[in-house]
Design an enzyme around this catalytic site. Structure first.
Site, PDB file in Angstrom:
ATOM      1  N   PHE A   1     -11.470  -4.029  10.693  1.00 25.43           N
ATOM      2  CA  PHE A   1     -12.613  -3.832   9.809  1.00 25.43           C
ATOM      3  C   PHE A   1     -12.284  -4.420   8.447  1.00 25.43           C
ATOM      4  O   PHE A   1     -12.803  -4.122   7.459  1.00 25.43           O
ATOM      5  CB  PHE A   1     -13.006  -2.353   9.710  1.00 25.43           C
ATOM      6  CG  PHE A   1     -11.870  -1.419   9.372  1.00 25.43           C
ATOM      7  CD1 PHE A   1     -11.468  -1.223   8.064  1.00 25.43           C
ATOM      8  CD2 PHE A   1     -11.191  -0.747  10.397  1.00 25.43           C
ATOM      9  CE1 PHE A   1     -10.432  -0.362   7.755  1.00 25.43           C
ATOM     10  CE2 PHE A   1     -10.146   0.136  10.092  1.00 25.43           C
ATOM     11  CZ  PHE A   1      -9.768   0.325   8.778  1.00 25.43           C
TER      12      PHE A   1
ATOM     13  N   TYR B   1       0.781  -1.234   0.000  1.00 28.31           N
ATOM     14  CA  TYR B   1       0.000   0.000   0.000  1.00 28.31           C
ATOM     15  C   TYR B   1       0.815   1.286   0.000  1.00 28.31           C
ATOM     16  O   TYR B   1       0.268   2.360  -0.214  1.00 28.31           O
ATOM     17  CB  TYR B   1      -0.975  -0.023   1.183  1.00 28.31           C
ATOM     18  CG  TYR B   1      -2.037  -1.082   0.983  1.00 28.31           C
ATOM     19  CD1 TYR B   1      -3.116  -0.854   0.145  1.00 28.31           C
ATOM     20  CD2 TYR B   1      -1.924  -2.329   1.594  1.00 28.31           C
ATOM     21  CE1 TYR B   1      -4.068  -1.822  -0.077  1.00 28.31           C
ATOM     22  CE2 TYR B   1      -2.870  -3.317   1.383  1.00 28.31           C
ATOM     23  CZ  TYR B   1      -3.939  -3.068   0.543  1.00 28.31           C
ATOM     24  OH  TYR B   1      -4.874  -4.037   0.317  1.00 28.31           O
TER      25      TYR B   1
END
Length: 425
Positions: A425, A138
């Site tokens: 999450f 990322y």
């Protein structure tokens, strides 16, 4: 803004926005099946799968399609994240990112990340955050490692805990986790503004993530247990945990596996930790995903026998540099011109003057001479106050263009408490 249609081009084309479309409810099972396969193909328990289906915000989730086949997935939950200073700032919680092994190195992930960040910008959310299954992925999309998490395996047979005054005034009692959910959520909500990185659970369903307890995930441990801490008849903390029995040649070797622990004050926290240290027939307390500055580390008698480990946790991406830097406060006065590089989101590139202190901040474009040069990735790493700019500069990732600017900005960006993500999450 995202729509529910394929965004032009041949239906089978992937590696660009041509194969992307917003997730539709009728496609959820196929979409989620591709995600599970990307992470090894192990099926989840029905209760877990159905909760994630319920939490899905369909207009914020994308699929990459090759004809009628889902080959890529990503989503962005709508959160409000605490930033230094205590403000709750809209943040897109990037989640469920996966690409089919048959479609690697064809630009699928890059196209999803680009479309997603454009959408987040259009939604008016200045930040995107994620946890990374593979940290190397990322950085090229502008995400910086902004917080870290602590794990420990504490030898509770040989490690004692010194507790502060007032701990004995806290009463503990067992409770069924679901029966005290509302009281526990009230404790959590009071703590959210106090630590950067914490997430306000403003949408129904998120409070149930902490209650997920599929038997397949227990690894021989008990069902989820809960103890609440009370003072004066009011709940001031709670712990959720499992107990894994074990016996060896010398007797019991059970483990306590901590899931969550929250306390409104030092005494409440200490009472819960002391309880976990003393559960009968156990000799190890397994702790994962805790704040790196948690107080119990200074209360134990032997830190070496706690076998501490630290690893990366939160990755932060500034989607709108000006709005994001103006949304937080700074622990020392700062007035600095930043030269920001952001080839993936070019609207952020250029010079920004950041002016702020403990009361507020502004960040506007400027033509003044730059004083620090860095990429948006470094701004993401430093944003929550857990990674000093001076450390990034020592790694060659921040350049000081005005003598003294680095030290001033590094102090200002810091946080009195370590940032922390309380749940995944």
């Amino acid at each position: 803004m995202a729509t529910d249609e394929v965004t032009g081009g041949p239906a089978g084309r992937v590696g660009s926005t041509a194969g992307l479309r917003v997730l539709r409810p009728e496609d959820w099972d196929r979409w989620y099946g591709n995600l599970l396969r990307a992470f090894g193909g192990v099926e989840e328990a029905d209760e877990e799968r159905e909760l994630w289906r319920e939490l899905t915000e369909y207009d914020r989730f994308l699929g990459a399609w090759d004809g009628d086949t889902v080959v890529g997935t990503t989503g962005a939950f709508s959160f409000r994240m605490t930033v230094p200073g205590g403000a709750p700032v809209p943040a897109a919680g990037v989640t469920m990112v996966g690409v089919a092994a048959t479609h690697r190195r064809r630009g699928v992930l890059t196209s999803m990340m680009r479309r997603q960040l454009e959408d987040v910008r259009a939604w008016g959310e200045p930040l995107a955050v994620l946890t990374a299954s593979e940290p190397a992925i990322y950085g090229r999309f502008g995400y910086g490692a902004a917080s870290f998490q602590l794990a420990a395996e504490i030898d509770t047979d040989r490690v004692a805990l010194a507790v502060p005054d007032g701990t004995d005034d806290v009463r503990l009692r067992y409770a069924e986790p679901a029966d005290v959910l509302e009281a526990c959520e009230a404790v959590y909500a009071r703590l959210v503004p106090q630590r950067p990185g914490m997430l306000a659970r403003h949408r129904p369903g998120w409070e149930r993530v902490g209650l997920l307890d599929p038997e397949s995930g227990r690894e021989g441990a008990s069902p989820l247990q809960c103890v609440v801490a009370e003072r004066g008849g009011r709940v001031v903390g709670f712990a959720r945990f499992r107990v894994k029995p074990g016996w060896g040649p010398g007797g019991f070797e059970g483990s306590v596996i901590l899931r969550e622990l929250y306390g409104l004050d030092p005494a409440a926290q200490a009472a819960l930790w002391r309880f976990l240290f003393g559960i009968d027939l156990t000799s190890t307390l397994v702790v994962r995903g805790r704040p790196v500055d948690e107080a119990w580390q200074h209360q134990v008698s032997d830190i070496r026998r706690c076998r501490l480990r630290v690893r990366d946790q939160y990755y932060v991406r500034l989607v709108e540099v000006g709005a994001a830097l103006a949304a937080r406060t700074y622990q020392a006065p700062v007035d600095v011109v930043l030269e920001v590089a952001d080839p993936f989101c070019p609207w952020n590139e250029g010079r920004w003057r950041l002016t702020g202190d403990a009361k507020g901040a502004s960040c506007e474009r400027t033509s003044d001479a730059a004083e620090l040069a860095l990429s948006v990735r470094e701004l993401g790493a430093a944003y929550l106050g857990g990674v000093p700019l001076v450390s990034l500069a020592a790694a060659g990732r921040v350049r000081e263009l005005r003598p003294g600017a680095l030290a001033e900005a590094s102090v200002a960006f810091g946080s009195a408490v370590a940032p922390w993500l309380p749940h995944g999450f």
